[in-house]
Design an enzyme around this catalytic site. Structure first.
Site, mmCIF file in Angstrom:
data_model
loop_
_atom_site.group_PDB
_atom_site.id
_atom_site.type_symbol
_atom_site.label_atom_id
_atom_site.label_comp_id
_atom_site.label_asym_id
_atom_site.label_seq_id
_atom_site.Cartn_x
_atom_site.Cartn_y
_atom_site.Cartn_z
ATOM 1 C CG ASP A 189 -6.949 -5.911 9.076
ATOM 2 O OD1 ASP A 189 -6.660 -5.868 7.869
ATOM 3 O OD2 ASP A 189 -6.313 -5.283 9.954
ATOM 4 C CD GLU A 274 -7.105 -6.934 3.621
ATOM 5 O OE1 GLU A 274 -7.093 -5.908 2.921
ATOM 6 O OE2 GLU A 274 -6.443 -7.049 4.662
ATOM 7 C CG ASP A 355 -5.426 -3.157 13.051
ATOM 8 O OD1 ASP A 355 -5.021 -2.764 11.943
ATOM 9 O OD2 ASP A 355 -4.670 -3.313 14.032
#
Length: 398
Positions: A189, A274, A355
């Site tokens: 992340d 991501e 997170d």
């Protein structure tokens, strides 16, 4: 271990003599001139709905050299001039394939100063590189050796805004071999306070190099703003001082990202990230500076080609996947969660670090997508919303 066919660029600093610097500066100017002339000719033809290809611009270059106005183009090596026409052809190909915008003219002050030489325009013997139109080899600082037995296929010489000279040699690196297969996987992340948060719970601190040098940068920019506009010596010196601060920031950031990405690729067989749209995210004026300093896009690029080199799998999940709001324990999606919420408790009683929870969810959905080979919709407390997907990356050259 089998080797991987990898073309790799090795970049070095060098210090040219006065004659070499003058020759290279002339070459940079001619490269820019030819590119702009060819772009103007192709743009005029484009408005008439005609196509002009590389061969036609190459014939134009021959005609330009015979004119009195552009006779100076014959004073430099012809190879960099031909290469810039090939670069323009690539730019048009990318435009017509809708991979890029329409080509733009090169600026004397803002565009990158560079020239590309193919094997016919340089000599590389006994560790010494001599370019066309030069009698002496370049004084290169060999910070690392080239792969043993390799010979550069192309050489690109450039000068950055800080006045530093670089030479980049493109070689076939047969020393790159796939790493031993592991059974480890990690979800990542990306953030600002913590540059990366891993699904293992580890947080990698963001050095914030731009913020650390912000006072020095502001002083250099203020000094530059006080100088009269034009090509004066004082303004040129002030501009170079500001450029050196920018270069220091960029160099330290790039070095840090290389160390992080190399470690992640070496320690994990599968890496899940991501698909962040940084271009859109920097439209947030409150976070644009911090996002740019984090350099998420550059980090992703490094992960992509290093994973390809060393036989690792990089999975990118859908940008709309609710990784932060999804409980990694029970699968419930929180209705709303603002950025200032760094820790939250789910209805099931599990307390999450925002997170770390996001990294765990990214890993889980990435592995599921990898196994299923299709989009995966997590369990939701409310219907709707996009699903996570596995994305395949095009092959990238280093």
């Amino acid at each position: 271990m089998t080797t991987t066919d990898v073309k790799r660029a090795f970049k070095y600093r060098f210090s040219p003599t006065d004659a070499q610097a003058a020759e290279l500066s002339r070459t940079f100017g001619c490269v820019r001139k030819v590119y702009n002339l060819a772009l103007a000719a192709r743009s005029e033809a484009f408005t008439r709905q005609e196509r002009v290809n590389y061969n036609q611009t190459s014939a134009m270059l021959t005609a330009w050299k015979k004119t009195e106005e552009l006779a100076f183009l014959s004073e430099v090596s012809s190879v960099p001039l031909q290469q810039t026409l090939r670069h323009l052809q690539t730019a048009y190909s990318n435009f017509f394939a809708k991979r890029a915008k329409y080509p733009r003219f090169k600026s004397k002050k803002k565009s990158r100063k560079s020239a590309e030489y193919t094997s016919s325009a340089f000599r590389f013997r006994d560790g010494k590189l001599t370019l066309a139109k030069m009698t002496e080899p370049l004084d290169i600082v060999w910070s690392r050796p080239l792969p043993q037995g390799t010979v550069p296929s192309t050489v690109t010489v450039s000068q950055d805004a800080a006045g530093r000279w670089f030479v980049s040699m493109l070689c076939d690196d047969t020393s790159v071999t796939p790493l031993p297969v592991l059974d480890t996987a990690v979800g990542i992340d990306a953030g600002i306070t913590s540059l990366l948060t891993l699904s293992t719970g580890e947080k990698i601190t963001n050095p914030k190099y731009e913020r650390a040098d912000r006072r020095r940068l502001a002083k250099a920019q203020k000094n530059l703003a006080r100088k009269a506009r034009g090509d004066g010596a004082n303004r040129r010196k002030a501009r170079i001082k500001a450029a050196k601060v920018y270069a220091r920031i960029a160099d330290r950031r790039r070095d840090h990202l290389h160390k992080i990405t190399t470690r992640l690729v070496r320690e994990n067989q599968t890496i899940v990230i991501e698909d962040l749209t940084v271009r859109n995210m920097v439209n947030n004026h409150h976070l644009a500076r911090a996002i740019s300093d984090a350099a998420w896009r550059e980090m992703r690029t490094m992960l992509e080609y290093k994973a390809q080199w060393y036989g690792r799998e990089l999975i990118t999940i859908d940008r709309w996947f609710p990784s932060s709001k999804l409980c990694s324990a029970c699968g419930t999606v929180a209705s709303k969660m603002t950025l200032h919420v760094r820790e939250w408790t789910c209805d099931c009683g599990t307390t999450h670090d925002r997170d770390v929870n996001a990294a765990k969810n990214i890993l889980a959905v990435g592995l599921t997508a990898s196994v299923c080979g299709a989009g995966v919709r997590p369990q939701r407390s409310s219907p709707g919303g996009p699903s996570a997907t596995k994305q395949k990356h095009p092959r990238r050259e280093p």
